[in-house]
Design a protein around this motif. Structure first.
Motif, PDB file in Angstrom:
ATOM      1  N   GLN A 205      -3.469  11.717  -7.403  1.00  0.00           N
ATOM      2  CA  GLN A 205      -4.124  11.261  -8.628  1.00  0.00           C
ATOM      3  C   GLN A 205      -5.102  10.117  -8.342  1.00  0.00           C
ATOM      4  OE1 GLN A 205      -3.790  12.653 -11.913  1.00  0.00           O
ATOM      5  NE2 GLN A 205      -3.060  14.226 -10.526  1.00  0.00           N
ATOM      6  N   LEU A 206      -4.730   9.229  -7.438  1.00  0.00           N
ATOM      7  CA  LEU A 206      -5.621   8.131  -7.065  1.00  0.00           C
ATOM      8  C   LEU A 206      -6.906   8.678  -6.447  1.00  0.00           C
ATOM      9  CD1 LEU A 206      -6.084   5.065  -6.792  1.00  0.00           C
ATOM     10  CD2 LEU A 206      -4.907   5.177  -4.584  1.00  0.00           C
ATOM     11  N   GLY A 207      -6.757   9.675  -5.583  1.00  0.00           N
ATOM     12  CA  GLY A 207      -7.933  10.296  -4.977  1.00  0.00           C
ATOM     13  C   GLY A 207      -8.855  10.899  -6.016  1.00  0.00           C
ATOM     14  N   LYS A 208      -8.282  11.532  -7.043  1.00  0.00           N
ATOM     15  CA  LYS A 208      -9.098  12.132  -8.102  1.00  0.00           C
ATOM     16  C   LYS A 208      -9.840  11.066  -8.906  1.00  0.00           C
ATOM     17  CE  LYS A 208      -7.570  15.744 -10.348  1.00  0.00           C
ATOM     18  NZ  LYS A 208      -6.720  16.642 -11.160  1.00  0.00           N
ATOM     19  N   MET A 209      -9.209   9.908  -9.092  1.00  0.00           N
ATOM     20  CA  MET A 209      -9.885   8.816  -9.807  1.00  0.00           C
ATOM     21  C   MET A 209     -11.072   8.294  -8.980  1.00  0.00           C
ATOM     22  SD  MET A 209      -8.416   8.459 -12.708  1.00  0.00           S
ATOM     23  CE  MET A 209      -8.222  10.241 -12.610  1.00  0.00           C
ATOM     24  N   TYR A 210     -10.850   8.108  -7.685  1.00  0.00           N
ATOM     25  CA  TYR A 210     -11.946   7.655  -6.815  1.00  0.00           C
ATOM     26  C   TYR A 210     -13.082   8.682  -6.806  1.00  0.00           C
ATOM     27  CZ  TYR A 210      -9.279   3.763  -4.765  1.00  0.00           C
ATOM     28  OH  TYR A 210      -8.598   2.589  -4.556  1.00  0.00           O
ATOM     29  N   MET A 213     -15.307   8.505  -9.713  1.00  0.00           N
ATOM     30  CA  MET A 213     -16.191   7.335  -9.675  1.00  0.00           C
ATOM     31  C   MET A 213     -17.182   7.408  -8.500  1.00  0.00           C
ATOM     32  SD  MET A 213     -13.536   4.277 -10.661  1.00  0.00           S
ATOM     33  CE  MET A 213     -14.851   3.052 -10.868  1.00  0.00           C
ATOM     34  N   ASP A 214     -17.236   8.579  -7.849  1.00  0.00           N
ATOM     35  CA  ASP A 214     -18.136   8.788  -6.697  1.00  0.00           C
ATOM     36  C   ASP A 214     -17.816   7.853  -5.535  1.00  0.00           C
ATOM     37  OD1 ASP A 214     -19.426  10.786  -8.079  1.00  0.00           O
ATOM     38  OD2 ASP A 214     -21.059   9.510  -8.776  1.00  0.00           O
ATOM     39  N   LEU A 215     -16.560   7.407  -5.450  1.00  0.00           N
ATOM     40  CA  LEU A 215     -16.123   6.571  -4.317  1.00  0.00           C
ATOM     41  C   LEU A 215     -15.477   7.504  -3.298  1.00  0.00           C
ATOM     42  CD1 LEU A 215     -14.591   3.610  -6.383  1.00  0.00           C
ATOM     43  CD2 LEU A 215     -16.788   3.629  -5.171  1.00  0.00           C
ATOM     44  N   PHE A 216     -16.331   8.253  -2.589  1.00  0.00           N
ATOM     45  CA  PHE A 216     -15.843   9.351  -1.768  1.00  0.00           C
ATOM     46  C   PHE A 216     -15.039   8.908  -0.542  1.00  0.00           C
ATOM     47  CE2 PHE A 216     -19.753  11.203  -3.815  1.00  0.00           C
ATOM     48  CZ  PHE A 216     -19.034  11.875  -4.803  1.00  0.00           C
ATOM     49  N   PRO A 217     -15.435   7.858   0.187  1.00  0.00           N
ATOM     50  CA  PRO A 217     -14.594   7.431   1.321  1.00  0.00           C
ATOM     51  C   PRO A 217     -13.185   7.023   0.868  1.00  0.00           C
ATOM     52  CG  PRO A 217     -16.787   6.477   1.495  1.00  0.00           C
ATOM     53  CD  PRO A 217     -16.707   7.100   0.141  1.00  0.00           C
ATOM     54  N   GLU A 218     -13.115   6.295  -0.262  1.00  0.00           N
ATOM     55  CA  GLU A 218     -11.806   5.891  -0.782  1.00  0.00           C
ATOM     56  C   GLU A 218     -10.992   7.114  -1.214  1.00  0.00           C
ATOM     57  OE1 GLU A 218     -14.617   2.450  -1.492  1.00  0.00           O
ATOM     58  OE2 GLU A 218     -14.695   4.639  -1.585  1.00  0.00           O
ATOM     59  N   ALA A 219     -11.673   8.082  -1.831  1.00  0.00           N
ATOM     60  CA  ALA A 219     -10.981   9.310  -2.248  1.00  0.00           C
ATOM     61  C   ALA A 219     -10.425  10.043  -1.038  1.00  0.00           C
ATOM     62  CB  ALA A 219     -11.941  10.210  -3.018  1.00  0.00           C
ATOM     63  N   LEU A 220     -11.221  10.100   0.019  1.00  0.00           N
ATOM     64  CA  LEU A 220     -10.798  10.785   1.240  1.00  0.00           C
ATOM     65  C   LEU A 220      -9.539  10.144   1.806  1.00  0.00           C
ATOM     66  CD1 LEU A 220     -11.913  13.157   2.875  1.00  0.00           C
ATOM     67  CD2 LEU A 220     -13.090  11.505   4.334  1.00  0.00           C
ATOM     68  N   THR A 221      -9.507   8.819   1.814  1.00  0.00           N
ATOM     69  CA  THR A 221      -8.331   8.096   2.327  1.00  0.00           C
ATOM     70  C   THR A 221      -7.105   8.412   1.478  1.00  0.00           C
ATOM     71  OG1 THR A 221      -9.724   6.292   3.137  1.00  0.00           O
ATOM     72  CG2 THR A 221      -7.383   5.816   2.828  1.00  0.00           C
ATOM     73  N   ALA A 222      -7.279   8.429   0.149  1.00  0.00           N
ATOM     74  CA  ALA A 222      -6.148   8.707  -0.739  1.00  0.00           C
ATOM     75  C   ALA A 222      -5.600  10.113  -0.510  1.00  0.00           C
ATOM     76  CB  ALA A 222      -6.577   8.535  -2.195  1.00  0.00           C
ATOM     77  N   PHE A 223      -6.478  11.095  -0.363  1.00  0.00           N
ATOM     78  CA  PHE A 223      -6.005  12.460  -0.139  1.00  0.00           C
ATOM     79  C   PHE A 223      -5.341  12.590   1.233  1.00  0.00           C
ATOM     80  CE2 PHE A 223      -9.481  13.606  -3.296  1.00  0.00           C
ATOM     81  CZ  PHE A 223      -8.580  13.771  -4.336  1.00  0.00           C
ATOM     82  N   ASP A 224      -5.838  11.844   2.213  1.00  0.00           N
ATOM     83  CA  ASP A 224      -5.181  11.838   3.534  1.00  0.00           C
ATOM     84  C   ASP A 224      -3.752  11.324   3.420  1.00  0.00           C
ATOM     85  OD1 ASP A 224      -7.081  12.974   5.203  1.00  0.00           O
ATOM     86  OD2 ASP A 224      -8.131  11.079   5.532  1.00  0.00           O
ATOM     87  N   PHE A 225      -3.554  10.255   2.638  1.00  0.00           N
ATOM     88  CA  PHE A 225      -2.205   9.718   2.466  1.00  0.00           C
ATOM     89  C   PHE A 225      -1.318  10.702   1.701  1.00  0.00           C
ATOM     90  CE2 PHE A 225      -3.864   5.405   3.485  1.00  0.00           C
ATOM     91  CZ  PHE A 225      -2.901   5.070   4.440  1.00  0.00           C
ATOM     92  N   ALA A 226      -1.907  11.435   0.749  1.00  0.00           N
ATOM     93  CA  ALA A 226      -1.136  12.459   0.031  1.00  0.00           C
ATOM     94  C   ALA A 226      -0.646  13.525   1.004  1.00  0.00           C
ATOM     95  CB  ALA A 226      -1.992  13.086  -1.068  1.00  0.00           C
ATOM     96  N   ILE A 227      -1.502  13.904   1.945  1.00  0.00           N
ATOM     97  CA  ILE A 227      -1.145  14.926   2.938  1.00  0.00           C
ATOM     98  C   ILE A 227      -0.108  14.384   3.916  1.00  0.00           C
ATOM     99  CG2 ILE A 227      -2.056  16.260   4.885  1.00  0.00           C
ATOM    100  CD1 ILE A 227      -4.693  16.482   3.174  1.00  0.00           C
TER     101      ILE A 227
END
Length: 466
Positions: A205-210, A213-227
């Motif tokens: 969910q955090l990745g989707k919020m990032y 907001m077009d904060l793609f590097p932050e989104a990528l990090t969040a999805f990595d942690f989800a995985i």
């Protein structure tokens, strides 16, 4: 002959069903009946649930829990008066039972009296020792009332009671999204993750919020942690693929989409995204392969048909583009996007009568996008049907009243239709909206550029606007 079911309580449901098939009468304690009834109601077997309630009350006529389950069924069947009478009876025996207020709230909610339902649930909160479910019900009532702030707070209370209540966590994030408070959602999720650092749902969910907001590097990090938290979490791989697409890392995006396919059965959405990545990489044969798989996997997915149609359209292979969009229309003739795409293809092929029909279908089905009105008007202008062109542009301006391009076009068509008075009115209006777009008029209607009154009008508007 009465038999005791308590010897094997885990077999109470099968014993009950066996009893229904024989003349034997088995004895069940009230808790067994509750278990049996819940089983049937949760599985949608209402008639068996009602039978269990009937027999249960014959054996335990004073059980309030069984009577409350009867209220639940009566409410489900919209028998509100009977349910209310039974609740009155129960309340006379046990006035401090919060379930009475919950069931009354359920009745009011089904009647669309959501504020009254909230009031009853708040009363239940005053007498309840375990308020988790009540906060959840309150949250849903507030959602019905479009009160997302209060709904958010109710679901937050649920998460406070139980960190693993992901349904409430999703609802909290949904409320933040609806309120367009993405910063608030990010702060909330980060605080949650401090307490639950391996919660894949929260990271997702955090990745989707990032991402929102077009904060793609932050989104990528969040999805990595989800995985990392759950290496079989398909949603995280899929969302990570979308982020990588945004970053132009198409090969890595393909890898993530392919991972979703390897974990579970292939989905049309994964095929579609892989196809788009290959198209951007210039791998046209592979793109086409995955687009074909998309529509094969889900023939009703409009994005799949539009993707394969757009693929051929971009290559100017209008015959194939038309073939595939017509296949789509044959499957779902009520889809306005299909008709709009068909209209654009017909226009590109200079088949103006078919383009006119297709644009009309698109609008009739609810497509009111700006370029639909503009292109439809262009088709009718080319046909030479200026009256219809004018009507289409007037309709378009009802949706986009401040659009200078449509207004200039309408002024030009009035001139072609020899309606000078209305042409002057619309041209004046268009120049007041955007004088810079006057060149659109000159380019589309060059035959009027030397008209003296028009030159005078332009000079006057330019002087008064400076």
């Amino acid at each position: 002959m009465a038999l005791d079911s308590n010897e094997y309580p885990d077999k109470s449901i099968s014993k009950f069903e066996s009893m229904l098939k024989t003349d034997d009468v088995y004895f069940f304690d009230a808790e067994d009946f509750e278990e049996i009834i819940h089983h049937y109601l949760n599985n949608g077997k209402i008639s068996l649930g009602k039978k269990a309630i009937q027999i249960g009350l014959e054996q335990h006529p004073n059980s309030l829990e069984l009577k409350l389950l009867q209220v639940e069924v009566l409410t489900f069947e919209d028998k509100y008066e009977a349910a209310e009478r039974l609740l009155d009876e129960i309340q006379n025996i046990d006035a401090h039972n919060e379930e009475i207020y919950i069931q009354r709230a359920n009745i009011q909610s089904k009647k669309d009296n959501h504020q009254e339902a909230v009031n009853l649930l708040l009363e239940a909160l005053h007498i309840s020792e375990d308020s988790f479910d009540i906060h959840s019900l309150l949250g849903m009532e507030y959602l019905f009332m479009d009160d997302y702030e209060r709904a958010k707070r109710s679901f937050m209370r649920c998460v406070e009671f139980d960190d693993s209540d992901y349904s409430s966590l999703y609802n909290v994030v949904y409320c933040f999204e609806f309120l367009e408070d993405f910063d608030g959602a990010i702060l909330y999720l980060n605080n949650y993750l401090e307490r639950n650092p391996y919660c894949e749902v929260a990271w997702h969910q955090l990745g989707k919020m990032y991402y929102a907001m077009d904060l793609f590097p932050e989104a990528l990090t969040a999805f990595d942690f989800a995985i990392i938290s759950d290496d079989s979490f398909i949603g995280a791989y899929f969302e990570k693929g979308k982020v990588l697409e945004k970053l132009g890392r198409y090969n890595e995006a393909i890898e993530n989409y392919e991972t979703t396919i390897s974990i579970e059965d292939p989905t049309s959405h994964a095929f579609l995204r892989i196809g788009k990545c290959h198209e951007k990489l210039g791998n046209y044969d592979l793109a086409k392969y995955y687009y074909y798989n998309t529509v094969h996997e889900d023939p009703l997915l409009d994005k799949g048909w539009l993707a394969i149609t757009n693929f051929h359209y971009k290559l100017k292979d209008y015959v194939k583009a038309l073939y595939y969009i017509n296949k789509a229309i044959n499957i779902d003739g009520e889809n306005p996007l299909y008709w709009k795409k068909a209209a654009k293809i017909y226009l590109a092929m200079d088949n103006l009568d078919e383009a006119d029909f297709a644009f009309k279908q698109a609008v009739d089905l609810g497509n009111y996008e700006l370029d639909t009105w503009r292109n439809w008007a262009e088709v009718l202008k080319r046909i030479g049907d200026f009256e219809s062109t004018i009507q289409v542009l007037i309709q378009g301006l009802e949706f986009y009243p401040d659009n200078a391009a449509l207004t200039y076009k309408l002024a030009g068509v009035y001139l072609k239709n020899r309606d000078t008075k209305r042409a002057k009115e619309k041209l004046t209006e268009a120049m007041k909206l955007d004088i810079e777009k006057l060149q659109l008029f000159d380019e589309e209607f060059p035959e009027f550029s030397e008209v003296k009154w028009l030159q005078t009008l332009v000079s006057h508007i330019k002087r008064t606007s400076t």
